[in-house]
Design a protein around this motif. Sequence first.
Motif, PDB file in Angstrom:
ATOM      1  N   PRO A  59       0.844  -1.200   0.000  1.00 44.20           N
ATOM      2  CA  PRO A  59       0.000   0.000   0.000  1.00 44.20           C
ATOM      3  C   PRO A  59       0.874   1.243   0.000  1.00 44.20           C
ATOM      4  CG  PRO A  59      -0.756  -1.580   1.639  1.00 44.20           C
ATOM      5  CD  PRO A  59       0.560  -2.096   1.124  1.00 44.20           C
ATOM      6  N   PHE A  60       0.367   2.325  -0.585  1.00 44.27           N
ATOM      7  CA  PHE A  60       1.198   3.526  -0.762  1.00 44.27           C
ATOM      8  C   PHE A  60       1.802   4.027   0.537  1.00 44.27           C
ATOM      9  CE2 PHE A  60      -1.526   3.966  -4.581  1.00 44.27           C
ATOM     10  CZ  PHE A  60      -0.516   3.985  -5.511  1.00 44.27           C
ATOM     11  N   LEU A  61       1.007   4.066   1.608  1.00 39.98           N
ATOM     12  CA  LEU A  61       1.517   4.590   2.874  1.00 39.98           C
ATOM     13  C   LEU A  61       2.638   3.715   3.405  1.00 39.98           C
ATOM     14  CD1 LEU A  61      -1.861   5.597   4.547  1.00 39.98           C
ATOM     15  CD2 LEU A  61      -0.154   7.113   3.520  1.00 39.98           C
ATOM     16  N   ILE A 109       8.583  -3.913  -4.456  1.00 42.42           N
ATOM     17  CA  ILE A 109       8.251  -3.665  -3.048  1.00 42.42           C
ATOM     18  C   ILE A 109       7.659  -2.264  -2.875  1.00 42.42           C
ATOM     19  CG2 ILE A 109       9.178  -3.431  -0.702  1.00 42.42           C
ATOM     20  CD1 ILE A 109      11.360  -5.468  -1.551  1.00 42.42           C
ATOM     21  N   ALA A 110       8.357  -1.245  -3.364  1.00 40.56           N
ATOM     22  CA  ALA A 110       7.890   0.122  -3.118  1.00 40.56           C
ATOM     23  C   ALA A 110       8.538   1.081  -4.108  1.00 40.56           C
ATOM     24  CB  ALA A 110       8.216   0.541  -1.682  1.00 40.56           C
ATOM     25  N   VAL A 137       8.523   2.051   4.311  1.00 38.61           N
ATOM     26  CA  VAL A 137       9.643   1.149   4.012  1.00 38.61           C
ATOM     27  C   VAL A 137      10.810   1.934   3.433  1.00 38.61           C
ATOM     28  CG1 VAL A 137      10.390  -0.760   2.543  1.00 38.61           C
ATOM     29  CG2 VAL A 137       8.190  -0.889   3.702  1.00 38.61           C
ATOM     30  N   ALA A 138      10.527   2.835   2.462  1.00 43.12           N
ATOM     31  CA  ALA A 138      11.598   3.585   1.805  1.00 43.12           C
ATOM     32  C   ALA A 138      12.419   4.394   2.799  1.00 43.12           C
ATOM     33  CB  ALA A 138      11.001   4.511   0.740  1.00 43.12           C
ATOM     34  N   ARG A 139      11.772   4.942   3.821  1.00 39.27           N
ATOM     35  CA  ARG A 139      12.475   5.775   4.783  1.00 39.27           C
ATOM     36  C   ARG A 139      13.218   4.968   5.837  1.00 39.27           C
ATOM     37  NH1 ARG A 139       9.440   8.530   1.986  1.00 39.27           N
ATOM     38  NH2 ARG A 139       9.210  10.798   1.944  1.00 39.27           N
TER      39      ARG A 139
END
Length: 497
Positions: free
Chosen positions: A185-187, A254-255, A192-194
């Motif tokens: 999900p976008f949120l 993944i993101a 994860v990226a951060r």
Amino acid sequence: MSQEACGGAMLALLTFSLGLAADELLCVCDVPHCSVPTCTGKVCFVSKRREDGRITQHRGCFSNNLLENCRPHVMEQYGTRCCNSSMCNAELEIYLPGEEALEKAPSLSNLLLMIFVPLLALLVLAALTALFFWKLAQHRRERLLFKHSDLGDTDLMLKASLVGDSTLEDLLNDDCTTGSGSGLPFLVQRTVARQITLVECVGKGRYGEVWRGVWHGENVAVKIFSSRDEQSWFRETEIYNTVLLRHDNILGFIASDMTSRNSSTQLWLITHYHENGSLYDYLQRTALDVETCLGLAASIICGLVHLHVEIFGTQGKPAIAHRDLKSRNILVKSNRQCCIADLGLAVMHSQGSDYLDIGTNPRVGTKRYMAPEVLSEQIRTDCFESYKKTDIWAYGLVLWEITRRTAVNGIVEEYRPPFFDVVPSDPSFEDMKKVVCVDQQTPVIPNRLFSDSVLSALAKVMKECWYQSPSARLTALRIKKTLKKLHHSLDKPKQEC
């Protein structure tokens, strides 16, 4: 008639004359790849970038109204704003930190928006968070109930470590995807990226860099796009988040995130990490036996079949053509199966609406792997089948690379790229056009391959991928069936022993 009414009537007349669909907008477009001052899409945008003390601003449109594309981003070096009515970005403005914006007293409608939009966003966020944790708890209960049952192939997910309260295995469970896409999900993507720590750079190219990163003790691959290849990042993000692409032989997504590191904006695509690297790198250092050769070839065509075929239903997908298939865009997994990566140039097609989505990326494919009809500029750009046939031409070249590195009676050639003996190391468009279209040359197939029944059959497949006429080439599904029969022929002698 008032000026506003007159303007509205003119806009309606322009929309009708251009033949726009009901859900398409007409937008101002001044990005470099726009040949006319307008473009059509689902949402209009204005973006601004600060580089070397200079500020540039562009207006254009996105082909899909993605949350990540259309969420206002304003950072130190980069900002984006979107709107959803025709030509609305003509007067839309965005200001980076340090720029002076004219202060305007908010109208009553704006004041109401300022109050209710954040409130609505908080309610949606709370609902999404509650749903996510409920699904996560449900999944854990199911794992406890069925921990002794066969859960199927878990190679679709990264191996999870038991660090923290959740792992990538938890998050990448089908229950936790966006539903229409194959990522998180976008949120959760932004979370994860951060939390990723970049460890080492494992590859560089014209698109940017690929890094090995670590998230909660697990390896992930982080592809960082250069600013000039921003459209490829947009395209891959769009496809991965709108299409169900979960498959063994497609690189696991993944993101995706736009993040700020070291005082600059970076475009990230986060995927599964495969330590063997690309097929190009793998063939440089590894000589293959016949069984491994066939396994690599078969897994690539399985991924290509999944892309090319349209799947109908709620969990379906449009047909997709890759358009830049090559050994550098194919990764080798630990089980010596391959997965296809880099969808930055992909095109999509749906039979139901007969809509061909080519995207807005001005970048072209790799010249060495271009089919004759692309080099001669005679490809039918309005026909989806044409793009699938260019993938088949490129697959034949990749198959040639694999078989050259396969040992027969102890003999194996060093790795070489296709057409290494007739074009320079970095061939121009004209170099490739002369060799492929004018001289109609194809790579030389080593004679030693014909002494092995499997490699001889693969050589025949190669030749049928390289017909000058696209319609004469094999389909991906036909190749998959042929390679499956070859695999059975390898298994039979083992069973007799």
